[in-house]
Design an enzyme around this catalytic site. Sequence first.
Site, PDB file in Angstrom:
ATOM      1  N   LYS A   1      -2.697  -1.483  -4.238  1.00  0.00           N
ATOM      2  CA  LYS A   1      -3.350  -0.864  -3.840  1.00  0.00           C
ATOM      3  C   LYS A   1      -2.384   0.964  -4.208  1.00  0.00           C
ATOM      4  O   LYS A   1      -1.109   0.965  -3.040  1.00  0.00           O
ATOM      5  CB  LYS A   1      -3.789  -0.068  -2.555  1.00  0.00           C
ATOM      6  CG  LYS A   1      -4.743   0.361  -1.949  1.00  0.00           C
ATOM      7  CD  LYS A   1      -5.257   0.665  -0.344  1.00  0.00           C
ATOM      8  CE  LYS A   1      -5.837   2.137  -0.373  1.00  0.00           C
ATOM      9  NZ  LYS A   1      -6.296   2.169   1.264  1.00  0.00           N
TER      10      LYS A   1
ATOM     11  N   LYS B   1       0.995  -1.255   0.181  1.00  0.00           N
ATOM     12  CA  LYS B   1      -0.060   0.197  -0.095  1.00  0.00           C
ATOM     13  C   LYS B   1       0.894   1.162   0.048  1.00  0.00           C
ATOM     14  O   LYS B   1       2.003   1.226   0.638  1.00  0.00           O
ATOM     15  CB  LYS B   1      -0.760   0.502   1.527  1.00  0.00           C
ATOM     16  CG  LYS B   1      -2.216   1.000   1.249  1.00  0.00           C
ATOM     17  CD  LYS B   1      -3.138   1.154   2.472  1.00  0.00           C
ATOM     18  CE  LYS B   1      -3.373   2.505   2.949  1.00  0.00           C
ATOM     19  NZ  LYS B   1      -4.098   2.217   3.337  1.00  0.00           N
TER      20      LYS B   1
HETATM   21  C1  PBG Z   1      -8.027   3.318   5.964  1.00  0.00           C
HETATM   22  C2  PBG Z   1      -7.621   3.122   4.094  1.00  0.00           C
HETATM   23  C3  PBG Z   1      -7.086   4.415   2.761  1.00  0.00           C
HETATM   24  C4  PBG Z   1      -7.682   3.300   1.559  1.00  0.00           C
HETATM   25  C5  PBG Z   1      -8.434   2.087   2.332  1.00  0.00           C
HETATM   26  N1  PBG Z   1      -8.324   1.970   3.650  1.00  0.00           N
HETATM   27  C6  PBG Z   1      -6.997   5.687   3.064  1.00  0.00           C
HETATM   28  C7  PBG Z   1      -5.129   6.018   3.864  1.00  0.00           C
HETATM   29  O1  PBG Z   1      -4.549   4.939   3.795  1.00  0.00           O
HETATM   30  O2  PBG Z   1      -5.140   6.868   4.373  1.00  0.00           O
HETATM   31  C8  PBG Z   1      -7.803   4.761   1.044  1.00  0.00           C
HETATM   32  C9  PBG Z   1      -9.037   3.685  -0.087  1.00  0.00           C
HETATM   33  C10 PBG Z   1      -9.502   4.716  -1.431  1.00  0.00           C
HETATM   34  O3  PBG Z   1      -8.554   5.455  -1.635  1.00  0.00           O
HETATM   35  O4  PBG Z   1     -10.067   4.216  -1.716  1.00  0.00           O
HETATM   36  N2  PBG Z   1      -5.999   3.462   6.171  1.00  0.00           N
END
Ligand code: PBG
Length: 333
Positions: free
Chosen positions: A254, A201
Amino acid sequence: MARTALLASLIQRPRRMRRTGALRTLVREARVDPSRFVAPLFVRTGRGVREPIASLPGQMRFSPDELVREAGRLRDLGIPAVLLFGVPDRKDPEAREAYAEDGIVQSAIRLLKRSAPSLAVMTDVCLCAYTDHGHCGVVRGDEIDNDATLELLARTAVSHASAGADVVAPSAMMDGQVGAIRAALDDAGLPDAAIMAYAAKYASGFYGPFRDASGSTPQFGDRRSYQMDPPNVREALREIALDVEQGADIVMVKPALSYLDVIRAARETTALPLAAYWVSGEYAMVKAAVAQGWLDERRAVMEILSAIRRAGADIVITYAAADVAQWLREERA
Ligand code: PBG
């Protein structure tokens, strides 16, 4: 004469298999199919509430009763799974609502499991929407304390799985989060609860609309000390290997659209099911261009989803899940 001879000997004509829709369907390599989708859903308190999210056109924050209706619709469209995100009323430094027995996500899981038992319920496990500072972990000074956070993530995951979640999806990017959650689930007598690891991520600029939707924008600094640096791909493979070692059942890349090469690299190194998250900002870009009349929505969305599947993702997490399922149904009718 020479020219005619050349054409007559043109044995390889790739256009032959592009001639009709049926032939194209037959030789299609990557298929976009609702059975591969996970639909993200935001849940908040209240009754009869469907609150539109301005930065994510078409998406809503649902109260639990409306969430149940929406989940039923998704199931009827052939979508096998939803991914729940909580929008809590209360926030504090320890993210208490994240692991509260009667928290918004825990209550929603119980309702969903009663009303649509065939739907797989996945839950995001993170603290950012529940902490008053908006970071994904416990803050000490101006740092995020990795190991103190693990305990809270594990508690959150156990509370979701106890409520009936099939899959918990840790997204905080703390080192060791998958192992800590696996151990806690097993200790709690929940060996069948699966883990979808947000393994690779990235610290992406494309989460903006999501943070708006869930009220999880960090109040100071950013997430670059725990989420991955966008230019790195070998590091993603290391993160995936670590999560596999720690017991992940599904690994995720992601965002998806800006990281297709990472999806491909992940596909080539793991035999586990691979998920990719077409995130909020990547989706909102398309919606914004469509609203301007600059893009054809169906073509743009199908092309992006095909690319994510072609790159090697088995599972696609997408805000377009219901729309695409609906379009494909109309095309078949
Ligand atoms: C929680 C999380 C996030 C997303 C999914 N889980 C936001 C982040 O990490 O700031 C993003 C999902 C999206 O942008 O569609 N940490």
